[in-house]
Scaffold this motif. Sequence first.
Motif, PDB file in Angstrom:
ATOM      1  N   UNK A   1     -44.035  21.925 -18.464  1.00 23.29           N
ATOM      2  CA  UNK A   1     -43.461  22.512 -17.254  1.00 23.29           C
ATOM      3  C   UNK A   1     -43.581  21.478 -16.142  1.00 23.29           C
TER       4      UNK A   1
ATOM      5  N   UNK B   1     -43.217  20.735 -12.159  1.00 22.75           N
ATOM      6  CA  UNK B   1     -43.113  21.385 -10.847  1.00 22.75           C
ATOM      7  C   UNK B   1     -42.957  20.317  -9.775  1.00 22.75           C
TER       8      UNK B   1
ATOM      9  N   UNK C   1     -42.606  19.674  -5.806  1.00 21.03           N
ATOM     10  CA  UNK C   1     -42.882  20.424  -4.578  1.00 21.03           C
ATOM     11  C   UNK C   1     -42.835  19.506  -3.379  1.00 21.03           C
TER      12      UNK C   1
ATOM     13  N   UNK D   1     -43.284  15.825  -4.617  1.00 27.95           N
ATOM     14  CA  UNK D   1     -44.438  15.609  -5.500  1.00 27.95           C
ATOM     15  C   UNK D   1     -44.095  16.211  -6.848  1.00 27.95           C
ATOM     16  N   UNK D   2     -44.749  15.713  -7.868  1.00 24.77           N
ATOM     17  CA  UNK D   2     -44.400  16.150  -9.215  1.00 24.77           C
ATOM     18  C   UNK D   2     -45.672  16.443 -10.005  1.00 24.77           C
ATOM     19  N   UNK D   3     -45.764  17.658 -10.526  1.00 24.80           N
ATOM     20  CA  UNK D   3     -46.890  18.021 -11.392  1.00 24.80           C
ATOM     21  C   UNK D   3     -46.343  18.404 -12.746  1.00 24.80           C
ATOM     22  N   UNK D   4     -46.982  17.929 -13.783  1.00 26.93           N
ATOM     23  CA  UNK D   4     -46.555  18.322 -15.124  1.00 26.93           C
ATOM     24  C   UNK D   4     -47.668  19.114 -15.791  1.00 26.93           C
ATOM     25  N   UNK D   5     -47.353  20.340 -16.193  1.00 26.41           N
ATOM     26  CA  UNK D   5     -48.319  21.173 -16.912  1.00 26.41           C
ATOM     27  C   UNK D   5     -47.970  21.111 -18.388  1.00 26.41           C
TER      28      UNK D   5
END
Lengths: 87, 87
Positions: A60, A62, A64, B72-76
């Motif tokens: 996933x 995200x 932001x 910003x980018x977060x990968x889960x």
Amino acid sequence: MYVILIYDVAEKRVGKMLKQCRQYLCWIQNSVFEGELSEVKLRELQHKIENLIDKKEDSVIIFSNKMGYHMSKDILGKERMSTDNFL
Amino acid sequence: MYVILIYDVAEKRVGKMLKQCRQYLCWIQNSVFEGELSEVKLRELQHKIENLIDKKEDSVIIFSNKMGYHMSKDILGKERMSTDNFL
């Protein structure tokens, strides 16, 4: 903050992911969501997603933006997926 | 400008889409790309995509921000898809 979320999960978890994300964000198309969330709500959603996905199989992303700058959106091709596949 | 592109195309066109998008943007994961493009280059890419996709079957979402604000980018979950499926 402004959030774009894209998920790529195994088919058996699609229904749950969709339901979860819809509680927080607007569904744009297929596995793409967009919306405005507080930092607390975003952390809450991330936590729920982490409990839902298989970290070896699913992913996933995200995006932001704390400043809240929204992005323009263009859709090429099919405007919106049919809802037939969704729970 | 800052661009995020997500495609959802029939399997037989995935290879071509991937190749096309990689010429303009950075591949983040699966069908998601990100990068910095001039307006001219973005229009060029949009035009190429429109010639490549089947507008009844495929869809491509392009988020863009003229101000160039990055997100910003977060990968889960899984950090990056294997490249096995790609041409």
